[in-house]
Design a protein around this motif. Structure first.
Motif, PDB file in Angstrom:
ATOM      1  N   ILE A  50       0.871  -1.235  -0.020  1.00  0.00           N
ATOM      2  CA  ILE A  50      -0.247  -0.024   0.135  1.00  0.00           C
ATOM      3  C   ILE A  50       0.802   1.132   0.227  1.00  0.00           C
ATOM      4  O   ILE A  50       0.496   2.037  -0.772  1.00  0.00           O
ATOM      5  N   HIS A  51       1.836   1.182   0.692  1.00  0.00           N
ATOM      6  CA  HIS A  51       2.781   2.510   1.050  1.00  0.00           C
ATOM      7  C   HIS A  51       4.322   2.109   0.946  1.00  0.00           C
ATOM      8  O   HIS A  51       4.860   1.691   1.669  1.00  0.00           O
ATOM      9  N   PRO A  52       4.769   1.737  -0.445  1.00  0.00           N
ATOM     10  CA  PRO A  52       6.157   1.151  -0.540  1.00  0.00           C
ATOM     11  C   PRO A  52       7.275   1.995  -0.059  1.00  0.00           C
ATOM     12  O   PRO A  52       8.382   1.515   0.366  1.00  0.00           O
ATOM     13  N   GLU A  53       7.093   3.376  -0.297  1.00  0.00           N
ATOM     14  CA  GLU A  53       8.194   4.064   0.023  1.00  0.00           C
ATOM     15  C   GLU A  53       7.942   5.607   0.743  1.00  0.00           C
ATOM     16  O   GLU A  53       6.631   5.805   0.413  1.00  0.00           O
ATOM     17  N   ASN A  54       8.807   6.415   1.019  1.00  0.00           N
ATOM     18  CA  ASN A  54       8.573   7.614   1.556  1.00  0.00           C
ATOM     19  C   ASN A  54       9.035   8.803   0.787  1.00  0.00           C
ATOM     20  O   ASN A  54      10.177   9.082   0.539  1.00  0.00           O
ATOM     21  N   PRO A  55       8.205   9.561  -0.039  1.00  0.00           N
ATOM     22  CA  PRO A  55       8.741  10.627  -1.003  1.00  0.00           C
ATOM     23  C   PRO A  55       9.209  11.812   0.158  1.00  0.00           C
ATOM     24  O   PRO A  55       9.090  11.836   1.105  1.00  0.00           O
ATOM     25  N   ILE A  56      10.103  12.618  -0.607  1.00  0.00           N
ATOM     26  CA  ILE A  56      10.491  14.072   0.315  1.00  0.00           C
ATOM     27  C   ILE A  56       9.450  15.056  -0.067  1.00  0.00           C
ATOM     28  O   ILE A  56       9.522  15.498  -1.379  1.00  0.00           O
ATOM     29  N   SER A  57       9.006  15.524   0.925  1.00  0.00           N
ATOM     30  CA  SER A  57       7.737  16.739   0.703  1.00  0.00           C
ATOM     31  C   SER A  57       8.588  18.082   0.735  1.00  0.00           C
ATOM     32  O   SER A  57       9.263  18.175   1.738  1.00  0.00           O
ATOM     33  N   LEU A  58       7.867  18.822  -0.120  1.00  0.00           N
ATOM     34  CA  LEU A  58       8.471  20.210  -0.154  1.00  0.00           C
ATOM     35  C   LEU A  58       7.526  21.108  -0.626  1.00  0.00           C
ATOM     36  O   LEU A  58       6.536  20.738  -1.746  1.00  0.00           O
ATOM     37  N   HIS A  59       7.645  22.456  -0.417  1.00  0.00           N
ATOM     38  CA  HIS A  59       6.524  23.242  -0.962  1.00  0.00           C
ATOM     39  C   HIS A  59       6.878  23.687  -2.268  1.00  0.00           C
ATOM     40  O   HIS A  59       7.811  23.788  -2.911  1.00  0.00           O
ATOM     41  N   ARG A  60       5.701  23.742  -2.928  1.00  0.00           N
ATOM     42  CA  ARG A  60       5.767  24.329  -4.202  1.00  0.00           C
ATOM     43  C   ARG A  60       6.553  25.403  -4.856  1.00  0.00           C
ATOM     44  O   ARG A  60       7.452  25.498  -5.398  1.00  0.00           O
ATOM     45  N   LYS A  61       6.501  26.567  -3.621  1.00  0.00           N
ATOM     46  CA  LYS A  61       7.584  27.785  -4.134  1.00  0.00           C
ATOM     47  C   LYS A  61       8.989  27.114  -4.051  1.00  0.00           C
ATOM     48  O   LYS A  61      10.007  27.780  -4.749  1.00  0.00           O
ATOM     49  N   ASP A  62       9.261  26.416  -2.917  1.00  0.00           N
ATOM     50  CA  ASP A  62      10.631  25.885  -2.671  1.00  0.00           C
ATOM     51  C   ASP A  62      10.966  25.274  -3.747  1.00  0.00           C
ATOM     52  O   ASP A  62      12.161  25.212  -4.208  1.00  0.00           O
TER      53      ASP A  62
ATOM     54  N   ALA B 254      10.921  13.592  -5.061  1.00  0.00           N
ATOM     55  CA  ALA B 254      10.185  14.996  -4.555  1.00  0.00           C
ATOM     56  C   ALA B 254       8.900  14.896  -4.683  1.00  0.00           C
ATOM     57  O   ALA B 254       8.209  14.348  -5.489  1.00  0.00           O
ATOM     58  N   LEU B 255       7.931  15.101  -3.420  1.00  0.00           N
ATOM     59  CA  LEU B 255       6.766  15.320  -3.487  1.00  0.00           C
ATOM     60  C   LEU B 255       6.332  16.863  -3.321  1.00  0.00           C
ATOM     61  O   LEU B 255       6.406  17.296  -2.291  1.00  0.00           O
ATOM     62  N   VAL B 256       6.200  17.556  -4.515  1.00  0.00           N
ATOM     63  CA  VAL B 256       5.723  19.014  -4.522  1.00  0.00           C
ATOM     64  C   VAL B 256       4.296  19.136  -4.106  1.00  0.00           C
ATOM     65  O   VAL B 256       3.554  18.666  -4.624  1.00  0.00           O
ATOM     66  N   ARG B 257       4.355  20.033  -3.025  1.00  0.00           N
ATOM     67  CA  ARG B 257       2.734  20.094  -2.684  1.00  0.00           C
ATOM     68  C   ARG B 257       2.475  21.475  -1.982  1.00  0.00           C
ATOM     69  O   ARG B 257       3.639  22.290  -1.617  1.00  0.00           O
ATOM     70  N   ASP B 258       1.349  21.778  -1.643  1.00  0.00           N
ATOM     71  CA  ASP B 258       1.011  23.027  -1.055  1.00  0.00           C
ATOM     72  C   ASP B 258       0.679  22.928   0.261  1.00  0.00           C
ATOM     73  O   ASP B 258       0.610  23.497   1.340  1.00  0.00           O
ATOM     74  N   GLY B 259       0.516  21.362   0.846  1.00  0.00           N
ATOM     75  CA  GLY B 259       0.453  20.868   2.091  1.00  0.00           C
ATOM     76  C   GLY B 259       1.440  20.945   3.112  1.00  0.00           C
ATOM     77  O   GLY B 259       1.718  19.795   3.715  1.00  0.00           O
ATOM     78  N   ILE B 260       2.390  21.843   2.882  1.00  0.00           N
ATOM     79  CA  ILE B 260       3.628  21.851   3.745  1.00  0.00           C
ATOM     80  C   ILE B 260       4.004  23.294   3.998  1.00  0.00           C
ATOM     81  O   ILE B 260       3.764  24.222   2.876  1.00  0.00           O
ATOM     82  N   MET B 261       4.447  23.646   4.977  1.00  0.00           N
ATOM     83  CA  MET B 261       4.979  25.015   5.200  1.00  0.00           C
ATOM     84  C   MET B 261       6.264  25.435   4.308  1.00  0.00           C
ATOM     85  O   MET B 261       7.106  24.699   4.035  1.00  0.00           O
ATOM     86  N   GLU B 262       6.266  26.541   3.884  1.00  0.00           N
ATOM     87  CA  GLU B 262       7.254  27.261   2.945  1.00  0.00           C
ATOM     88  C   GLU B 262       8.444  26.993   3.853  1.00  0.00           C
ATOM     89  O   GLU B 262       8.465  27.472   5.071  1.00  0.00           O
ATOM     90  N   GLY B 263       9.463  26.610   3.246  1.00  0.00           N
ATOM     91  CA  GLY B 263      10.820  26.445   4.020  1.00  0.00           C
ATOM     92  C   GLY B 263      11.219  25.285   4.643  1.00  0.00           C
ATOM     93  O   GLY B 263      12.192  25.076   5.334  1.00  0.00           O
ATOM     94  N   ALA B 264      10.153  24.365   4.717  1.00  0.00           N
ATOM     95  CA  ALA B 264      10.373  22.967   5.355  1.00  0.00           C
ATOM     96  C   ALA B 264      10.351  21.837   4.212  1.00  0.00           C
ATOM     97  O   ALA B 264       9.837  21.889   3.330  1.00  0.00           O
TER      98      ALA B 264
END
Ligand code: SF4
Length: 1022
Positions: free
Chosen positions: A902-914, A939-949
């Motif tokens: 179901i969940h084979p690996e963990n991507p690295i999340s970062l904010h769209r602007k970063d 990379a998991l590019v998303r809005d659901g993360i604080m910019e800079g994180a």
């Protein structure tokens, strides 16, 4: 929620939803859907509707009677998929000794928030699980709990005794006999062709100081370190060995790299620096919860129970909540009509938010003044408050030499030193805190002690000055939470008062973890919600002490010893009491800094044990017995620093691991003793917190262990190893006459069952003895399987009562027992600390600075007090790494194939602007680098993360547990590279650059907890 209030919260806040559906889930789910539509094999299924599902374990016949399937039973078990340790039920194929399926134990409050009374017959409870009625009494396992039975048959499991046959960590092993193991580890010798190694017999010297120049360090026996992962039910058995049979002071567990930063801060507020009490919202009755550093329904403890309670509370319409976190959590859903909101925040800045809220509450009459004005239990009772605090107690100010402690009646010859003085709210006179009258909240005056002027301030005044040291705008700029959101949150807290709760947990593990947690938890005290129904509730704990109970004394025995001396991790001991400090003072030298931090109020820290031993400060280790511990994976920077050191046997000559698997740490062991897994072993646990009814889980072997059977019929595992080690060494507490019963008669301790069956008898007889189990209870749950052993071990009157314990999977107080009117039944009686005088009189051993006794803003910093950003600038390291947990994977569950599917690996999340700034596209390969290391992922590019994180889910990036092959007796073990998928955020952990003499990774400067939130970083596409 009314429209006005919702608008306040909505401003600037981002609602959750499916838009952030994670990269790591999308492909498997699409495959699963295709499989459902098209079929996966082309072969007709067994049943048109049920497909190839297993036949049910029981059915209800037309007469309404429960009929069990042939050769199947449903036994209560305990889960170890995470530290919630839920009581579950296992469907066992008795003919093939196999656990077929896992679900929730209906009696257990961690799996069923509204369980039936434990006296209800098993047949009636199981019948209630069937059909539509089952919705009401549904008792569930989470996905992780449901999948972990796979581990029993795992091809990566260790089932033989291994001795290393190459260099440490090389992965070459030979199998040896139990007799050889015991002989070698006790006698020592040239065990690996690398020179002499002391055995445990030689190490157990209870008389000779480990360091004659520093006698406070204790005896040489302290050179054995014993560790476990934590209390998974066998803690008391192992501690009995370490402390009272062997006599070492040094016992460690994973807390220092799990949630200790939070527990330390919560303990300081709860006035409990011994057990570090903490609380959880009374979800069933609270109106508003602000989660900071924890995300219910995604992680935290109790994970599954909290998730169900949250879902019920928001859908029934009673609860609004906000989760403040760098990443959008699963706790928030668009389906909940705005009841839950996400507040993005910069990693490692929760203290700024908490202090901003304090300031707002103080400036806007938001604190609970009536509650805070009660200076002691007498006034609390008169005012009808649920608890009281030391807000009005008077703190001695510098330059008084004992600044930080409270003014006592003895100081002014008005009474004894236990009576604290406060300012009477009516007449401004000093009075005893026990006088039963309200006291002034804001006090700042000069008094005379022995003719000398001394300034005193009320604890709340101290906190106010601390909170007012910065403006709300400044706090906002630090944490990234807009001012209007801070004000909106403040209004919500004020509006709900004691029915609002601030909840926190492992997200506190930053470079300022302790003070962050203290600030967050102090908010609860300002609202006056502790002990209140719908407020912050202490867990009710276990039903009874199983160690020293009404039938058997399992804690004390003839010849037992008591550990002595300074803990290896330099905790619970003030540096000022050390010979080192006194020598420096006598020589006229500046006593500060010490060579490395002393953590005067912390519990023993596995984050520091190994580094301390390698440097010999305070002393070196000669041996380590580890049970299921994996600090190299769990500590940020652990593998790179501690792992490399551990590879050299000179740094730690003897390393014995007891474990079911070879993990990143035990891969470096000299010997591995195979352990039983959860469903194969006995154990007793209690919920950490969050359950208002007293609960003790009792687990027992529902299948025969896969480990070797010994001559006495016992199976090899932790207990068999320790008992036989004790007997071989002639240690007190093992063999004949090791256990005393309530009549003074002695019994032998030869097997694990000798210990745990008697523990179950204690549980059964605590308070009002439990009823006897019926024969039907025993058969349906297969507790009958234990009865011959129980009959041979226990007194006749104990047997069926112990059968009752095992047929229910523990002992559980009634649901209604959780509350008394408008109060929680389990209540703290201590004064909650706005100011903690133990902390406030402590001096940091590296900086020589007096610690603040109340919440205060500190930058994440290193051991010498220098801010992290002084070493690693934002220009070079513009991002901050944060970790989070998922509801599916934990650090040890990667071996479960169903979870990986179901969940084979963990991507690295970062904010769209970063991502735009770094030229990174969604799905692209990236490298994250910190001053401590780098990892590569997707990379998991998303809005659901604080910019800079940058956010990385914990639990992936393993290098062991089956991710690499070992060679045992010349044959390679199976390997599955998918077990090493993803990245381990802890590989990014950094060294503390200021610890020159005793090197170690970055730890919280006050508590010694591992740092995993707010690591300075940069990211690039590769
Ligand atoms: S929450 Fe899930 S994984 Fe954790 S103990 Fe409970 S069932 Fe097991």
């Amino acid at each position: 929620m009314d429209k006005k209030r919702r608008a306040l919260l909505q401003a600037g806040m981002i609602a959750g939803g499916t838009g952030a559906f994670a990269l790591g889930y999308a492909t498997p789910v699409s495959k699963a859907v295709k499989g459902l539509v098209n079929g996966t094999s082309g072969v007709p299924t067994n049943d048109r509707i049920a497909g190839n599902a297993l036949a049910p374990e029981f059915m209800i016949d037309p007469a309404g009677e429960l009929v069990m399937a042939d050769d199947q039973v449903v036994s209560p078990v305990q889960c170890f998929g995470c530290w919630t340790q839920c009581g579950l039920r296992a469907r066992v194929d008795t003919a093939n000794n196999k656990v077929l399926r896992i679900a929730g134990n209906p009696y257990h409050p961690l799996s069923n928030p509204r369980p039936p009374a434990q006296e209800t017959p098993v047949r009636e409870v199981y019948t209630g699980l069937a059909g539509e009625a089952g919705i009401e009494q549904r008792s569930t396992a989470c996905a992780r709990g449901a999948a972990l039975a796979e581990q029993l048959q795992s091809p990566y499991r260790v089932t033989q005794i291994l001795k290393r046959a190459g260099k440490r960590g090389e992965g070459k092993w030979q199998t040896i006999s139990f007799e050889q193991l015991l002989q070698e580890v006790t006698q020592g010798g040239d065990l690996f062709g690398e020179g002499h190694v002391d055995g445990l017999n030689a190490i157990r010297d209870l008389d000779t100081p480990v360091d004659a120049a520093n006698p406070e360090f204790g005896p040489k026996a302290n050179q054995l370190l014993v560790t476990n992962a934590g209390d998974e039910g066998r803690d008391s058995f192992l501690k009995r060995f370490a402390f009272n049979s062997f006599g070492t002071r040094n016992f460690g567990h994973h807390g220092g790299y799990c949630g200790f930063g939070y527990r330390a801060g919560a303990g300081a507020v709860f006035n409990d620096l011994k057990k570090f009490a903490h609380g959880k919202p009374d979800w069933d009755h609270t109106d508003f919860v602000l989660c900071i550093g924890t995300s219910p329904a995604q992680a935290g403890n109790p994970f599954k129970r909290q998730g169900r309670q949250l879902a019920a509370a928001r859908s029934d319409g009673g609860l609004d909540y906000v989760v403040v976190a760098p990443t959008l959590p699963n706790s928030i859903s668009r389906l909940n009509d705005g009841r839950g909101r996400w507040g993005p925040i910069k990693p490692a800045t929760d203290d700024a938010l908490a202090l901003a809220l304090m300031r707002w509450l103080m400036e806007n009459n938001g604190i609970n003044a009536t509650y805070l004005a009660q200076p002691g239990p007498e006034a609390q009772a008169k005012a009808g408050q649920p608890s009281h605090s030391n807000a009005t107690h008077l703190v001695l100010q510098a330059p008084h030499p004992q600044a930080g402690r409270f003014l006592t009646a003895a100081d002014l010859n008005m009474g004894d030193a236990d009576t604290l003085l406060v300012v009477n709210a009516e007449n401004g006179e000093l009075m005893a805190h026990s006088s039963g009258h309200p006291a002034a909240l804001w006090a700042d005056r000069e008094i005379q002690i022995n003719g000398e002027p001394v300034r005193v301030k009320s604890a709340l005044q101290c906190l106010k000055e601390s909170a007012f040291a910065h403006s709300i705008e400044d706090y906002s700029a630090r944490c990234g939470v807009p001012v209007n959101i801070i004000e909106g949150l403040g209004r919500e807290l004020k509006r709900h008062g004691p029915k609002a709760v601030i909840d926190a947990h492992g997200g506190m593990m930053s470079g300022n973890a302790f003070y962050t947690a203290m600030a967050v938890m102090t908010l609860n005290t300002l609202l006056g919600n502790v002990n209140a129904k719908g407020g912050l509730a202490l867990g009710a704990g276990g039903v009874a002490a199983v160690e020293n109970g009404p039938r058997y004394n399992l804690a004390e025995f003839n010849g037992m010893v008591a550990p002595k001396g300074v803990f290896l991790s330099r905790n619970r001991f003030a540096y000022e009491n050390s010979s080192e400090y006194q020598r420096k003072v006598a020589a006229g030298e500046a006593p500060y800094p010490s060579r490395a931090p002393w953590f005067s109020f912390s519990s023993p820290l596995l984050t520091e044990h190994l580094a301390a031993a390698f440097a010999g400060y305070p002393y070196k280790l000669k041996a380590w017995i580890s049970h299921m511990t994996n600090p190299l994976y769990g500590i940020g920077g652990g593998q790179a620093f501690l792992g490399e050191k551990l590879k050299d046997p000179k740094n730690l000559p003897l390393f014995i691991a007891v474990d079911g698997f070879i993990n990143e740490t035990t891969a470096l062991a000299d010997y591995i003793v195979p352990d039983t897994l959860t469903y194969e072993s006995y154990g007793f646990t209690k919920p950490w917190s969050g359950v208002p009814q007293a609960t003790t889980t009792a687990r027992w072997p529902v299948v025969t262990p896969a480990t070797p059977r010994l001559a006495n019929g016992d199976h090899l595992g932790l207990e068999a190893f320790i008992i036989n080690l004790g007997k071989t060494m002639g240690l007190p507490g093992y063999g004949d006459n090791a256990i005393r019963d309530h009549k003074g008669e002695l019994h032998g301790l030869h097997t694990g069952a000798d210990f745990y069956l008697r523990a179950a008898a204690n549980l059964a007889f605590a308070g009002t003895p439990l009823p006897d189990a019926s024969a039907d209870d025993l058969v349906l749950t297969n507790a009958a399987r234990l009865m011959p052993l129980i009959d041979n071990t226990l007194a006749p009157e104990e047997r069926r009562k112990v059968g009752f314990v095992f047929s229910r999977g523990g002992r559980f107080a009634p649901f209604e027992s959780g509350w008394q009117g408008e109060l929680m039944s389990k209540r703290t009686k201590d004064s909650l600390c706005i100011w903690n005088p133990t902390i406030g009189t402590s001096i940091h051993s590296m900086t020589g600075e007096r610690l603040s006794g109340c919440a205060a803003l500190y930058e994440p910093r290193f051991a010498d007090g220098s801010p992290m950003r002084e070493h690693y600038s934002e220009a070079e390291w513009p991002l901050l790494v944060t970790s989070y947990k998922s509801h599916l994977m934990s650090s040890s569950s990667i071996g479960a194939e169903r979870l990986r599917m179901i969940h084979p690996e963990n991507p690295i999340s970062l904010h769209r602007k970063d991502a735009e700034r770094a030229g990174i596209k969604h799905g692209q390969a990236v490298r994250v680098t910190t001053p401590g290391g780098s990892v590569e992922g997707i990379a998991l590019v998303r809005d659901g993360i604080m910019e800079g994180a940058i956010a990385i889910e914990h639990g992936y990036g393993h290098t062991e547990l089956g991710a690499r092959a070992h060679v045992i007796d010349g044959e390679a073990t199976p390997v599955n590279l998918r077990l090493g998928a993803g990245v381990n955020q802890n590989a990014l952990g950094l060294m503390d650059p200021t610890r020159k003499e005793v090197a170690n990774v970055w730890l919280d400067w006050t508590s010694g907890a591992a740092v995993r939130q707010g690591l300075p970083a940069k990211i690039e596409a590769i």
